[in-house]
Design a protein around this motif. Structure first.
Motif, PDB file in Angstrom:
ATOM      1  N   LEU A   1       0.838  -1.196   0.000  1.00  0.00           N
ATOM      2  CA  LEU A   1       0.000   0.000   0.000  1.00  0.00           C
ATOM      3  C   LEU A   1       0.881   1.256   0.000  1.00  0.00           C
ATOM      4  O   LEU A   1       0.640   2.203  -0.752  1.00  0.00           O
ATOM      5  CB  LEU A   1      -0.932  -0.013   1.222  1.00  0.00           C
ATOM      6  CG  LEU A   1      -1.921   1.146   1.316  1.00  0.00           C
ATOM      7  CD1 LEU A   1      -2.829   1.175   0.105  1.00  0.00           C
ATOM      8  CD2 LEU A   1      -2.766   1.063   2.578  1.00  0.00           C
ATOM      9  N   ASP A   2       1.896   1.280   0.822  1.00  0.00           N
ATOM     10  CA  ASP A   2       2.806   2.431   0.888  1.00  0.00           C
ATOM     11  C   ASP A   2       3.298   2.832  -0.497  1.00  0.00           C
ATOM     12  O   ASP A   2       3.358   4.014  -0.835  1.00  0.00           O
ATOM     13  CB  ASP A   2       4.041   2.082   1.740  1.00  0.00           C
ATOM     14  CG  ASP A   2       3.752   2.210   3.234  1.00  0.00           C
ATOM     15  OD1 ASP A   2       2.584   2.018   3.602  1.00  0.00           O
ATOM     16  OD2 ASP A   2       4.680   2.485   3.997  1.00  0.00           O
ATOM     17  N   ALA A   3       3.634   1.814  -1.271  1.00  0.00           N
ATOM     18  CA  ALA A   3       4.238   2.085  -2.585  1.00  0.00           C
ATOM     19  C   ALA A   3       3.244   2.760  -3.529  1.00  0.00           C
ATOM     20  O   ALA A   3       3.638   3.438  -4.475  1.00  0.00           O
ATOM     21  CB  ALA A   3       4.731   0.772  -3.189  1.00  0.00           C
ATOM     22  N   LYS A   4       1.960   2.576  -3.270  1.00  0.00           N
ATOM     23  CA  LYS A   4       0.949   3.131  -4.193  1.00  0.00           C
ATOM     24  C   LYS A   4       0.459   4.522  -3.782  1.00  0.00           C
ATOM     25  O   LYS A   4      -0.311   5.154  -4.499  1.00  0.00           O
ATOM     26  CB  LYS A   4      -0.277   2.212  -4.208  1.00  0.00           C
ATOM     27  CG  LYS A   4      -0.020   0.844  -4.769  1.00  0.00           C
ATOM     28  CD  LYS A   4      -1.356   0.118  -4.760  1.00  0.00           C
ATOM     29  CE  LYS A   4      -1.240  -1.332  -5.096  1.00  0.00           C
ATOM     30  NZ  LYS A   4      -2.467  -2.047  -4.786  1.00  0.00           N
ATOM     31  N   LEU A   5       0.877   4.946  -2.595  1.00  0.00           N
ATOM     32  CA  LEU A   5       0.312   6.164  -2.026  1.00  0.00           C
ATOM     33  C   LEU A   5       0.843   7.450  -2.654  1.00  0.00           C
ATOM     34  O   LEU A   5       2.051   7.599  -2.817  1.00  0.00           O
ATOM     35  CB  LEU A   5       0.722   6.187  -0.549  1.00  0.00           C
ATOM     36  CG  LEU A   5      -0.357   6.309   0.499  1.00  0.00           C
ATOM     37  CD1 LEU A   5      -1.407   5.241   0.326  1.00  0.00           C
ATOM     38  CD2 LEU A   5       0.273   6.198   1.884  1.00  0.00           C
ATOM     39  N   ARG A   6      -0.077   8.364  -2.979  1.00  0.00           N
ATOM     40  CA  ARG A   6       0.357   9.681  -3.448  1.00  0.00           C
ATOM     41  C   ARG A   6      -0.456  10.756  -2.732  1.00  0.00           C
ATOM     42  O   ARG A   6      -1.633  10.528  -2.412  1.00  0.00           O
ATOM     43  CB  ARG A   6       0.150   9.808  -4.963  1.00  0.00           C
ATOM     44  CG  ARG A   6       1.280   9.115  -5.735  1.00  0.00           C
ATOM     45  CD  ARG A   6       1.122   9.303  -7.208  1.00  0.00           C
ATOM     46  NE  ARG A   6      -0.067   8.607  -7.693  1.00  0.00           N
ATOM     47  CZ  ARG A   6      -0.919   9.096  -8.582  1.00  0.00           C
ATOM     48  NH1 ARG A   6      -0.745  10.287  -9.091  1.00  0.00           N
ATOM     49  NH2 ARG A   6      -1.958   8.380  -8.982  1.00  0.00           N
TER      50      ARG A   6
ATOM     51  N   GLU B   1      -5.954   4.564   6.692  1.00  0.00           N
ATOM     52  CA  GLU B   1      -5.837   4.637   8.150  1.00  0.00           C
ATOM     53  C   GLU B   1      -4.371   4.635   8.554  1.00  0.00           C
ATOM     54  O   GLU B   1      -3.531   4.040   7.876  1.00  0.00           O
ATOM     55  CB  GLU B   1      -6.546   3.434   8.793  1.00  0.00           C
ATOM     56  CG  GLU B   1      -8.036   3.435   8.628  1.00  0.00           C
ATOM     57  CD  GLU B   1      -8.741   4.534   9.425  1.00  0.00           C
ATOM     58  OE1 GLU B   1      -8.135   5.142  10.314  1.00  0.00           O
ATOM     59  OE2 GLU B   1      -9.917   4.787   9.113  1.00  0.00           O
ATOM     60  N   TYR B   2      -4.103   5.250   9.688  1.00  0.00           N
ATOM     61  CA  TYR B   2      -2.737   5.318  10.189  1.00  0.00           C
ATOM     62  C   TYR B   2      -2.140   3.906  10.319  1.00  0.00           C
ATOM     63  O   TYR B   2      -0.977   3.670  10.000  1.00  0.00           O
ATOM     64  CB  TYR B   2      -2.736   6.037  11.545  1.00  0.00           C
ATOM     65  CG  TYR B   2      -1.416   5.936  12.249  1.00  0.00           C
ATOM     66  CD1 TYR B   2      -0.290   6.566  11.721  1.00  0.00           C
ATOM     67  CD2 TYR B   2      -1.270   5.198  13.413  1.00  0.00           C
ATOM     68  CE1 TYR B   2       0.943   6.461  12.335  1.00  0.00           C
ATOM     69  CE2 TYR B   2      -0.041   5.078  14.036  1.00  0.00           C
ATOM     70  CZ  TYR B   2       1.057   5.713  13.489  1.00  0.00           C
ATOM     71  OH  TYR B   2       2.278   5.592  14.094  1.00  0.00           O
ATOM     72  N   SER B   3      -2.973   2.975  10.746  1.00  0.00           N
ATOM     73  CA  SER B   3      -2.483   1.603  10.968  1.00  0.00           C
ATOM     74  C   SER B   3      -2.204   0.849   9.662  1.00  0.00           C
ATOM     75  O   SER B   3      -1.604  -0.215   9.678  1.00  0.00           O
ATOM     76  CB  SER B   3      -3.523   0.829  11.773  1.00  0.00           C
ATOM     77  OG  SER B   3      -4.751   0.883  11.076  1.00  0.00           O
ATOM     78  N   GLU B   4      -2.643   1.423   8.538  1.00  0.00           N
ATOM     79  CA  GLU B   4      -2.470   0.708   7.266  1.00  0.00           C
ATOM     80  C   GLU B   4      -1.149   1.022   6.571  1.00  0.00           C
ATOM     81  O   GLU B   4      -0.824   0.410   5.561  1.00  0.00           O
ATOM     82  CB  GLU B   4      -3.616   1.071   6.296  1.00  0.00           C
ATOM     83  CG  GLU B   4      -4.970   0.518   6.708  1.00  0.00           C
ATOM     84  CD  GLU B   4      -6.048   0.946   5.727  1.00  0.00           C
ATOM     85  OE1 GLU B   4      -6.590   0.072   5.043  1.00  0.00           O
ATOM     86  OE2 GLU B   4      -6.341   2.154   5.636  1.00  0.00           O
ATOM     87  N   ILE B   5      -0.444   2.041   7.060  1.00  0.00           N
ATOM     88  CA  ILE B   5       0.833   2.375   6.395  1.00  0.00           C
ATOM     89  C   ILE B   5       1.975   2.298   7.410  1.00  0.00           C
ATOM     90  O   ILE B   5       1.748   2.305   8.620  1.00  0.00           O
ATOM     91  CB  ILE B   5       0.806   3.789   5.741  1.00  0.00           C
ATOM     92  CG1 ILE B   5       0.315   4.844   6.743  1.00  0.00           C
ATOM     93  CG2 ILE B   5      -0.037   3.797   4.502  1.00  0.00           C
ATOM     94  CD1 ILE B   5       0.416   6.257   6.206  1.00  0.00           C
ATOM     95  N   THR B   6       3.193   2.263   6.903  1.00  0.00           N
ATOM     96  CA  THR B   6       4.333   2.173   7.821  1.00  0.00           C
ATOM     97  C   THR B   6       4.620   3.557   8.405  1.00  0.00           C
ATOM     98  O   THR B   6       4.253   4.588   7.819  1.00  0.00           O
ATOM     99  CB  THR B   6       5.596   1.708   7.073  1.00  0.00           C
ATOM    100  OG1 THR B   6       5.865   2.665   6.037  1.00  0.00           O
ATOM    101  CG2 THR B   6       5.418   0.331   6.469  1.00  0.00           C
ATOM    102  N   GLU B   7       5.291   3.569   9.543  1.00  0.00           N
ATOM    103  CA  GLU B   7       5.629   4.844  10.179  1.00  0.00           C
ATOM    104  C   GLU B   7       6.582   5.644   9.276  1.00  0.00           C
ATOM    105  O   GLU B   7       6.537   6.867   9.233  1.00  0.00           O
ATOM    106  CB  GLU B   7       6.264   4.592  11.543  1.00  0.00           C
ATOM    107  CG  GLU B   7       6.276   5.855  12.366  1.00  0.00           C
ATOM    108  CD  GLU B   7       6.693   5.636  13.817  1.00  0.00           C
ATOM    109  OE1 GLU B   7       6.388   4.562  14.367  1.00  0.00           O
ATOM    110  OE2 GLU B   7       7.328   6.541  14.364  1.00  0.00           O
ATOM    111  N   GLU B   8       7.386   4.918   8.555  1.00  0.00           N
ATOM    112  CA  GLU B   8       8.335   5.576   7.653  1.00  0.00           C
ATOM    113  C   GLU B   8       7.578   6.432   6.617  1.00  0.00           C
ATOM    114  O   GLU B   8       7.905   7.586   6.378  1.00  0.00           O
ATOM    115  CB  GLU B   8       9.156   4.488   6.965  1.00  0.00           C
ATOM    116  CG  GLU B   8      10.441   4.986   6.368  1.00  0.00           C
ATOM    117  CD  GLU B   8      11.121   3.856   5.600  1.00  0.00           C
ATOM    118  OE1 GLU B   8      10.792   2.668   5.833  1.00  0.00           O
ATOM    119  OE2 GLU B   8      11.957   4.181   4.746  1.00  0.00           O
ATOM    120  N   THR B   9       6.560   5.833   6.015  1.00  0.00           N
ATOM    121  CA  THR B   9       5.769   6.582   5.024  1.00  0.00           C
ATOM    122  C   THR B   9       5.009   7.719   5.699  1.00  0.00           C
ATOM    123  O   THR B   9       4.948   8.836   5.173  1.00  0.00           O
ATOM    124  CB  THR B   9       4.790   5.634   4.298  1.00  0.00           C
ATOM    125  OG1 THR B   9       5.565   4.625   3.673  1.00  0.00           O
ATOM    126  CG2 THR B   9       3.955   6.354   3.276  1.00  0.00           C
TER     127      THR B   9
END
Ligand code: UTP
Length: 471
Positions: free
Chosen positions: A65-70, A304-312
């Motif tokens: 998911l992180d990789a797809k986020l913009r 949601e906050y829980s769906e992505i890594t803290e790094e992102t």
């Protein structure tokens, strides 16, 4: 009853839920009727599919998911923080005109169980301890009253704002009684329409429906996204069509600062011909547990906050601002046509979310147990999961201290609780008075929404105030 029970057992076996009848021989005839009613109300095929879909979402890979986020592109967003006074006035006038034309409705989501706050009555009835002792419902009602007056003053035509209140089995009765007891806070009773969302059974992690009592299934409201089905089933969309309503402001019950039917937000969305809009505030820190509005592939979503890594979540742009900064505050604009298309076409495509919860259950000995750690799941639909179906999406950023202070927890949490909600209202009102020229403001000075919706109409130049008082 005997053949009936065989029929139910066969049906339950098909979906591996025959344990629901395990106490059949121990319960009274009245309890048997209640249990059968609960079972008959379930569409077992549908809820089994819901469980399978929802549980598979738990395995989602955060890195993918992180990789797809913009971030949200600038072309669909604007901010109250850097709009000119003229732009804000233009939006406000458009919104007030819509109200004066009678084309605005408010959709209040008030069907949640409010478990974190932990009171036995609906959250909207909560009084956070303001000098006036007003509940959340009353503050919201009075903001509607004030806005109707402002719109009438400006356009010399009185339009009513219809207030649709989404409730659930958990909140409907107490909410109805509360409004009746308070004479609908002087709103026209005909314009306050309560409707009820659906309930879904709660499951163990391996897919068994939980028994809350030997004769009762554990059930919970189907999430604030249950609103879309309820709008159709309970004929609210028909009511909106009859009233010629076009613009709908939907929001949660628990934001004490909510600008109900905010004319600026309405006007902004109207000016963009948006079918779906969202109000956001700047996320306070990378780890703040709010969802962010962003793009995933080509569609808009709340992640949601829980769906992505803290790094992102911690990424920053070249100006040092968080890259994913648009905090979702459960505050939306929809056109009536958009809601109709969701209810008619997309409702069954909505995502299903899983919340692990402590769900009371009946143990092997037949005793009811209130667990101290999560033992099961609630399945919920979320109001924002319709964003991907929008053809013209709009994002509007506002200032947190003016528009957002949520009541989620009890005071022991020290955040999003009654004392922070109370403090945030009083601080805002103090600022309004100072901006209007008051010399000193001491103690708890509260301004009734009947006097001022957003800081207007305060003739306080050179005056001093000492609380506790209500203006
Ligand atoms: P929350 O997700 O914060 O849930 O709801 P909640 O019920 O208020 O509190 P907890 O999680 O049990 O502590 C956000 C908004 O959505 C509404 C709530 O009433 C609140 O206004 N909501 C939530 C519904 O209308 N229906 C639901 O099924 C769930």
């Amino acid at each position: 009853m005997a053949t009936d029970i065989e029929r139910h057992l066969t049906k339950l076996r098909e979906f591996h839920q025959e344990h629901l009848l395990q106490y059949w021989d121990e319960i009274s005839d009245d309890e048997k009727l209640l249990l059968i009613k609960d079972i008959e109300e379930q569409n077992l095929k549908e809820v089994s599919t819901y469980f399978a879909t929802a549980i598979s979402s738990l395995d989602a890979d955060h890195l993918v998911l992180d990789a797809k986020l913009r971030p949200i592109p600038a072309k669909v967003s604007a901010s109250a923080l850097n709009s000119t006074p003229e732009e804000l006035e233009t939006y406000q006038d458009l919104g007030l005109k819509e109200i004066s034309d009678g084309r605005v409705a408010v959709l209040l989501m008030a069907g949640g169980q409010g478990t974190r706050l932990g009171v036995s009555y609906p959250k909207g009835m909560y009084d956070v301890g303001l000098p006036s002792g007003k509940s959340l419902f009353q503050l919201q009602a009075e903001r509607i009253l004030r806005l109707q007056n402002l719109a009438e003053l400006k356009y010399k035509k009185r339009g009513s704002i219809t207030w649709y209140i989404l409730t659930s089995e958990a909140t409907i009765r107490a909410t109805r009684e509360f409004f009746k007891r308070h004479n609908y806070f002087n709103l026209n009773e005909k314009n306050v329409i309560m409707f009820e969302q659906g309930m879904l059974p709660c499951f163990t992690l391996d897919g068994k429906i939980i028994l809350d009592e030997k004769y009762r299934l554990a059930r919970a409201p189907d999430g604030n996204g249950g609103l879309y089905r309820a709008l159709k089933v309970q004929r609210i969309l028909e009511d909106m069509a009859e009233k010629n309503i076009r613009s709908i402001h939907a929001h949660s019950v628990d934001n004490i600062l909510v600008k109900v039917a905010d004319p600026i937000f309405l006007g902004y969305c109207l000016s963009r011909s948006a079918d779906c809009g969202v109000k956001v505030v700047e996320k306070s820190s990378p780890t703040e547990a709010v969802g962010v509005v962003c793009q995933v592939d080509d569609s808009y979503q709340v992640v949601e906050y829980s769906e992505i890594t803290e790094e992102t979540a911690s990424l920053r742009d070249e100006n040092g601002r968080l890259k994913f900064i648009a905090g979702n505050i459960c505050n939306h604009y929809f056109t009536k046509d958009f809601l109709q298309s969701i209810a008619d076409v997309h409702e069954t495509e909505l995502k299903l979310h899983v919340a692990k919860k402590k769900i009371p259950y009946v143990n092997q000995k037949g005793e009811r147990v209130v667990p101290s750690t999560p033992n099961g799941i609630k399945i919920e639909k979320f109001v924002f999961d319709v964003f991907p179906f929008s053809k013209n999406f709009a994002v509007w950023e506002v200032t947190r201290k003016e528009e957002f202070s949520a009541l989620k927890n009890n005071d022991s949490a020290n955040r999003e609780c009654p004392s922070t909600a109370r403090k945030d209202v009083l601080e805002l009102h103090k600022n309004w008075l100072k901006q209007a020229g008051a010399t000193t403001v001491e103690g708890d000075v509260e301004i009734s929404p009947l006097v001022s919706y957003a800081g207007e109409n305060l003739s306080v130049e050179g005056k001093s105030f000492k609380g506790p008082i209500v203006l």
